[in-house]
Design a protein around this motif. Structure first.
Motif, mmCIF file in Angstrom:
data_model
loop_
_atom_site.group_PDB
_atom_site.id
_atom_site.type_symbol
_atom_site.label_atom_id
_atom_site.label_comp_id
_atom_site.label_asym_id
_atom_site.label_seq_id
_atom_site.Cartn_x
_atom_site.Cartn_y
_atom_site.Cartn_z
ATOM 1 N N HIS A 57 43.113 56.190 33.794
ATOM 2 C CA HIS A 57 42.257 56.019 34.973
ATOM 3 C C HIS A 57 42.960 55.028 35.912
ATOM 4 O O HIS A 57 42.921 53.817 35.709
ATOM 5 C CB HIS A 57 40.893 55.489 34.533
ATOM 6 C CG HIS A 57 39.817 55.708 35.538
ATOM 7 N ND1 HIS A 57 39.805 55.080 36.758
ATOM 8 C CD2 HIS A 57 38.713 56.490 35.506
ATOM 9 C CE1 HIS A 57 38.736 55.447 37.432
ATOM 10 N NE2 HIS A 57 38.059 56.314 36.692
ATOM 11 N N ALA A 58 43.614 55.561 36.953
ATOM 12 C CA ALA A 58 44.446 54.745 37.841
ATOM 13 C C ALA A 58 43.644 53.652 38.541
ATOM 14 O O ALA A 58 44.107 52.511 38.655
ATOM 15 C CB ALA A 58 45.140 55.630 38.867
ATOM 16 N N HIS A 59 42.442 53.961 39.017
ATOM 17 C CA HIS A 59 41.635 52.964 39.730
ATOM 18 C C HIS A 59 41.323 51.771 38.827
ATOM 19 O O HIS A 59 41.411 50.615 39.260
ATOM 20 C CB HIS A 59 40.342 53.603 40.238
ATOM 21 C CG HIS A 59 39.416 52.642 40.894
ATOM 22 N ND1 HIS A 59 39.665 52.103 42.134
ATOM 23 C CD2 HIS A 59 38.247 52.084 40.470
ATOM 24 C CE1 HIS A 59 38.694 51.274 42.461
ATOM 25 N NE2 HIS A 59 37.815 51.247 41.461
ATOM 26 N N VAL A 60 40.988 52.037 37.596
ATOM 27 C CA VAL A 60 40.665 50.960 36.648
ATOM 28 C C VAL A 60 41.909 50.121 36.369
ATOM 29 O O VAL A 60 41.832 48.887 36.311
ATOM 30 C CB VAL A 60 40.065 51.538 35.353
ATOM 31 C CG1 VAL A 60 39.926 50.472 34.287
ATOM 32 C CG2 VAL A 60 38.718 52.181 35.634
ATOM 33 N N LEU A 61 43.057 50.775 36.209
ATOM 34 C CA LEU A 61 44.296 50.030 35.987
ATOM 35 C C LEU A 61 44.613 49.115 37.165
ATOM 36 O O LEU A 61 45.033 47.968 36.983
ATOM 37 C CB LEU A 61 45.456 51.001 35.737
ATOM 38 C CG LEU A 61 45.413 51.763 34.414
ATOM 39 C CD1 LEU A 61 46.439 52.886 34.412
ATOM 40 C CD2 LEU A 61 45.629 50.830 33.251
ATOM 41 N N VAL A 62 44.391 49.618 38.381
ATOM 42 C CA VAL A 62 44.645 48.800 39.579
ATOM 43 C C VAL A 62 43.704 47.599 39.606
ATOM 44 O O VAL A 62 44.132 46.464 39.844
ATOM 45 C CB VAL A 62 44.486 49.642 40.862
ATOM 46 C CG1 VAL A 62 44.485 48.763 42.104
ATOM 47 C CG2 VAL A 62 45.581 50.674 40.954
ATOM 48 N N GLN A 63 42.423 47.844 39.357
ATOM 49 C CA GLN A 63 41.450 46.754 39.397
ATOM 50 C C GLN A 63 41.762 45.697 38.325
ATOM 51 O O GLN A 63 41.720 44.495 38.601
ATOM 52 C CB GLN A 63 40.033 47.287 39.205
ATOM 53 C CG GLN A 63 39.538 48.126 40.377
ATOM 54 C CD GLN A 63 39.412 47.330 41.655
ATOM 55 O OE1 GLN A 63 40.404 47.042 42.325
ATOM 56 N NE2 GLN A 63 38.206 46.953 41.987
ATOM 57 N N LEU A 64 42.071 46.141 37.112
ATOM 58 C CA LEU A 64 42.416 45.194 36.047
ATOM 59 C C LEU A 64 43.681 44.416 36.404
ATOM 60 O O LEU A 64 43.769 43.213 36.144
ATOM 61 C CB LEU A 64 42.588 45.917 34.716
ATOM 62 C CG LEU A 64 41.321 46.308 33.991
ATOM 63 C CD1 LEU A 64 41.639 47.170 32.778
ATOM 64 C CD2 LEU A 64 40.527 45.081 33.567
ATOM 65 N N GLY A 65 44.644 45.094 37.006
ATOM 66 C CA GLY A 65 45.864 44.418 37.433
ATOM 67 C C GLY A 65 45.594 43.380 38.507
ATOM 68 O O GLY A 65 46.132 42.273 38.465
ATOM 69 N N ASN A 66 44.746 43.725 39.465
ATOM 70 C CA ASN A 66 44.400 42.776 40.524
ATOM 71 C C ASN A 66 43.688 41.555 39.963
ATOM 72 O O ASN A 66 43.957 40.419 40.371
ATOM 73 C CB ASN A 66 43.537 43.448 41.593
ATOM 74 C CG ASN A 66 44.306 44.477 42.395
ATOM 75 O OD1 ASN A 66 45.535 44.503 42.406
ATOM 76 N ND2 ASN A 66 43.584 45.348 43.060
ATOM 77 N N ILE A 67 42.783 41.781 39.023
ATOM 78 C CA ILE A 67 42.068 40.663 38.395
ATOM 79 C C ILE A 67 43.049 39.785 37.621
ATOM 80 O O ILE A 67 42.991 38.549 37.713
ATOM 81 C CB ILE A 67 40.938 41.182 37.481
ATOM 82 C CG1 ILE A 67 39.829 41.824 38.312
ATOM 83 C CG2 ILE A 67 40.368 40.050 36.617
ATOM 84 C CD1 ILE A 67 38.795 42.584 37.492
ATOM 85 N N ALA A 68 43.948 40.420 36.877
ATOM 86 C CA ALA A 68 44.932 39.655 36.102
ATOM 87 C C ALA A 68 45.799 38.800 37.030
ATOM 88 O O ALA A 68 46.078 37.630 36.728
ATOM 89 C CB ALA A 68 45.796 40.600 35.281
ATOM 90 N N ARG A 69 46.211 39.360 38.168
ATOM 91 C CA ARG A 69 47.036 38.597 39.113
ATOM 92 C C ARG A 69 46.248 37.423 39.688
ATOM 93 O O ARG A 69 46.762 36.309 39.802
ATOM 94 C CB ARG A 69 47.550 39.502 40.231
ATOM 95 C CG ARG A 69 48.529 38.784 41.151
ATOM 96 C CD ARG A 69 49.042 39.646 42.289
ATOM 97 N NE ARG A 69 47.974 40.249 43.046
ATOM 98 C CZ ARG A 69 47.691 41.539 43.063
ATOM 99 N NH1 ARG A 69 48.400 42.395 42.353
ATOM 100 N NH2 ARG A 69 46.698 42.002 43.789
ATOM 101 N N GLU A 70 44.985 37.659 40.029
ATOM 102 C CA GLU A 70 44.153 36.585 40.567
ATOM 103 C C GLU A 70 43.972 35.462 39.553
ATOM 104 O O GLU A 70 43.861 34.299 39.932
ATOM 105 C CB GLU A 70 42.787 37.125 40.983
ATOM 106 C CG GLU A 70 42.821 37.960 42.233
ATOM 107 C CD GLU A 70 41.477 38.593 42.555
ATOM 108 O OE1 GLU A 70 40.459 38.165 41.970
ATOM 109 O OE2 GLU A 70 41.447 39.515 43.378
ATOM 110 N N GLU A 71 43.939 35.819 38.268
ATOM 111 C CA GLU A 71 43.785 34.819 37.219
ATOM 112 C C GLU A 71 45.114 34.167 36.845
ATOM 113 O O GLU A 71 45.156 33.306 35.978
ATOM 114 C CB GLU A 71 43.140 35.446 35.983
ATOM 115 C CG GLU A 71 41.695 35.842 36.211
ATOM 116 C CD GLU A 71 41.064 36.508 35.010
ATOM 117 O OE1 GLU A 71 41.803 37.074 34.162
ATOM 118 O OE2 GLU A 71 39.823 36.464 34.912
ATOM 119 N N GLY A 72 46.207 34.578 37.485
ATOM 120 C CA GLY A 72 47.502 33.967 37.245
ATOM 121 C C GLY A 72 48.356 34.679 36.201
ATOM 122 O O GLY A 72 49.445 34.214 35.883
ATOM 123 N N ASN A 73 47.882 35.775 35.665
ATOM 124 C CA ASN A 73 48.631 36.528 34.662
ATOM 125 C C ASN A 73 49.384 37.661 35.364
ATOM 126 O O ASN A 73 49.021 38.831 35.259
ATOM 127 C CB ASN A 73 47.688 37.063 33.586
ATOM 128 C CG ASN A 73 48.417 37.608 32.390
ATOM 129 O OD1 ASN A 73 49.629 37.790 32.417
ATOM 130 N ND2 ASN A 73 47.675 37.881 31.339
#
Length: 158
Positions: A57-73
Motif C-alpha cells: 500500500h504505497a500511500h501507507v508507506l509514504v505516510q509512515l515514512g513521513n512520520i518517521a522522518r518527522e520523528e528524526g528516523n
C-alpha cells in the motif's frame, strides 16, 4: 451441480475480499484522523495494521515514512519511501517524500535526481523548481541556481 459449488466458492472469495477492503478503508480513515489530531503513535499503529493486510500500500508507506522522518528516523523513512517507489514509481507523493528524505540526510545529488524525475511528470510545477533552486544554492552551484530561477520567472510570465 459442479458449477454451483464453483460459483459459491467465487462468491465467498469476493465477499472476503470486500470485507478486507472495507476494513482497510476504515483503518486508513482512522489513521488519517489520528494523524490530523496529532496522535502519531495511534496513527502509526493503524498504518502498521494496514501494512499487515496489504504490504504494498504505497500511500501507507509514504505516510509512515513521513512520520518517521518527522520523528528524526530518516533511515527508516528512506527505506519506506524507497519501497514505495518500487511499488509506485510515478506517484508524486512518493517521489516528494523521497526527495525530502535525501534533503534530511544532506545528499543533494540524490535529491536533485528525484526532483528531476518529478519534473518529468509535472513540468508545470513551480514547487519542484523552488526546491531545485534551494539545493543549488546550498551547494553553491550559482550557475544552475540562476538557470532554475530563469525557468521560474518564465513560468510566472506565462
Amino acid at each position: 451441480m459442479k458449477n454451483f459449488f464453483i460459483n459459491l466458492k467465487k462468491a465467498g472469495r469476493v465477499k472476503r475480499q470486500n470485507k478486507n477492503n472495507h476494513r482497510r478503508e476504515g483503518l486508513l480513515e482512522e489513521a488519517e484522523t489520528f494523524l490530523a489530531c496529532g496522535h502519531l503513535s495511534k496513527a502509526v499503529a493503524a498504518y502498521e495494521k494496514i501494512l499487515n493486510m496489504s504490504p504494498n500500500h504505497a500511500h501507507v508507506l509514504v505516510q509512515l515514512g513521513n512520520i518517521a522522518r518527522e520523528e528524526g528516523n530518516v533511515e527508516r523513512a528512506l527505506k519506506l519511501h524507497l519501497r514505495a517507489v518500487e511499488i509506485a514509481p510515478e506517484n508524486l507523493n512518493v517521489l516528494y517524500g523521497l526527495a525530502e528524505d535525501y534533503s534530511a540526510k544532506a545528499i543533494p545529488k540524490k535529491e536533485l535526481e528525484v526532483l528531476k524525475k518529478i519534473l518529468e511528470f509535472d513540468r508545470r510545477s513551480p514547487r519542484v523548481l523552488y526546491r531545485m533552486r534551494e539545493v543549488f544554492l546550498k551547494s553553491e552551484d550559482w550557475a544552475s541556481a540562476v538557470e532554475v530561477q530563469r525557468k521560474l520567472v518564465v513560468r510566472f510570465k506565462e
